[in-house]
Design an enzyme around this catalytic site. Structure first.
Site, mmCIF file in Angstrom:
data_model
loop_
_atom_site.group_PDB
_atom_site.id
_atom_site.type_symbol
_atom_site.label_atom_id
_atom_site.label_comp_id
_atom_site.label_asym_id
_atom_site.label_seq_id
_atom_site.Cartn_x
_atom_site.Cartn_y
_atom_site.Cartn_z
ATOM 1 N N HIS A 164 0.961 -1.375 0.122
ATOM 2 C CA HIS A 164 0.116 0.278 -0.091
ATOM 3 C C HIS A 164 1.075 1.393 0.045
ATOM 4 C CE1 HIS A 164 -2.692 -2.530 2.341
ATOM 5 N NE2 HIS A 164 -3.910 -2.726 1.243
ATOM 6 N N CYS A 251 -2.195 -0.047 9.782
ATOM 7 C CA CYS A 251 -3.371 -0.827 9.384
ATOM 8 C C CYS A 251 -4.012 -0.927 10.931
ATOM 9 C CB CYS A 251 -2.775 -2.321 8.605
ATOM 10 S SG CYS A 251 -1.290 -2.070 8.113
HETATM 11 C C1 CIR Z 1 -3.748 -8.092 2.834
HETATM 12 O O1 CIR Z 1 -3.136 -7.804 2.454
HETATM 13 O O2 CIR Z 1 -4.884 -7.065 3.141
HETATM 14 C C2 CIR Z 1 -3.737 -8.033 4.964
HETATM 15 N N1 CIR Z 1 -2.233 -9.073 5.222
HETATM 16 C C3 CIR Z 1 -2.316 -6.574 4.711
HETATM 17 C C4 CIR Z 1 -2.859 -5.170 4.992
HETATM 18 C C5 CIR Z 1 -2.052 -3.990 5.612
HETATM 19 N N2 CIR Z 1 -3.531 -3.135 5.648
HETATM 20 C C6 CIR Z 1 -2.180 -2.076 5.282
HETATM 21 O O3 CIR Z 1 -0.956 -1.893 5.325
HETATM 22 N N3 CIR Z 1 -3.322 -0.937 5.766
#
Ligand code: CIR
Length: 256
Positions: A164, A251
């Site tokens: 992201h 996150c």
């Molecule tokens: C994903 O791949 O969506 C989750 N395992 C990790 C999400 C991390 N979120 C973020 O950086 N905002």
């Protein structure tokens, strides 16, 4: 100033979530411990927490940031780019509606993950990534414009090391942008004081300003020292188990 945050406890199937990194399997006892420390840190920063119960239908649902963008006057519900995460938005909606009467949405074929959205004062950088598409960015920019903000896009699709946008940049107030070295040349960031994060510490670029503290991941001493030297007050947290699943500090909460 933030006064509240929403978090969701990790489920015992946390390790079944999505990941692109090869750092091993997260250990549930450590996951829960690190999450509890994270919640304690938010409380230490003065936030009142809404702690949601684990959602076993969605192993990635502890990464609540991806489900919404919370601004002063309205919440925008995201539409995650990964199919396995789509249902997370409906699951968190009522918790957001408790605090926001104005709810906006991202509609198909648009997709937006909250992790791609970086707010810097009245401007929002919108990452175009494998999760957030151009149509989602267009819808979000229109919502933000109606709310009085400006927005621009940052294309990260060629960057293989970050999931992201906010894995690579973080706005921490005082006109300071923390930025991974390889993104530092972007002309859109030229108006900020840049804290460049060297390649060996790049996971540290995801940090979070919460009132007078900066949450930073443990293990990145150069980055932490630089923050301190600039007059910021870092609060260091263990993130190893979330890093294994591509997750960072931002996150794990929705702050407002
Ligand atoms: C994903 O791949 O969506 C989750 N395992 C990790 C999400 C991390 N979120 C973020 O950086 N905002």
């Amino acid at each position: 100033m933030f006064t509240r945050a929403i978090v969701r406890l990790p489920g015992n199937n946390f390790a079944d979530g999505l990941t692109t990194v090869d750092l091993g399997v997260p250990q549930l006892d450590q996951v829960l411990k690190q999450h509890a420390w994270y919640c304690d840190a938010l409380r230490e920063c003065g936030l009142e927490l809404t702690v949601l119960t684990p959602d076993l239908r969605h192993p990635d649902s502890t990464f609540v940031e991806d489900t919404a963008i919370l601004t002063l006057h309205a919440a925008v519900l995201c539409r995650p780019g990964a199919l396995s995460r789509e249902g997370e938005v409906a699951a968190i909606r009522s918790s957001i509606e408790r605090f926001y009467s104005r709810i906006l949405t991202i509609d198909p074929p648009g997709t937006v993950d909250g992790g791609d959205i970086c707010e810097a004062e009245d401007h929002f950088f919108i990452g175009i990534s494998l999760r957030t598409n151009e149509e989602g960015a267009r819808q979000l920019a229109a919502h933000l414009s109606a709310l009085g903000y400006t927005a621009s896009t940052v294309d990260i699709r060629r960057m293989t090391t970050i999931l992201h946008l906010k894995s690579g940049i973080s706005y921490i107030g005082d006109n300071t942008l923390v930025v991974m070295d390889e993104m530092a040349g972007n002309p859109q960031f030229a108006r900020f004081n840049l804290l460049r994060v060297r390649a060996t510490e790049s996971y540290g670029a995801n940090c979070v300003r919460v009132n007078d503290r900066i949450l930073v991941a443990a293990g990145f001493p150069w980055m932490t020292d630089d923050l301190t030297a600039r007059g910021f007050n870092p609060l260091v947290l263990h993130m190893s188990e979330f890093q294994k699943m591509d997750g960072g500090l931002s996150c794990l909460s929705l702050r407002f």
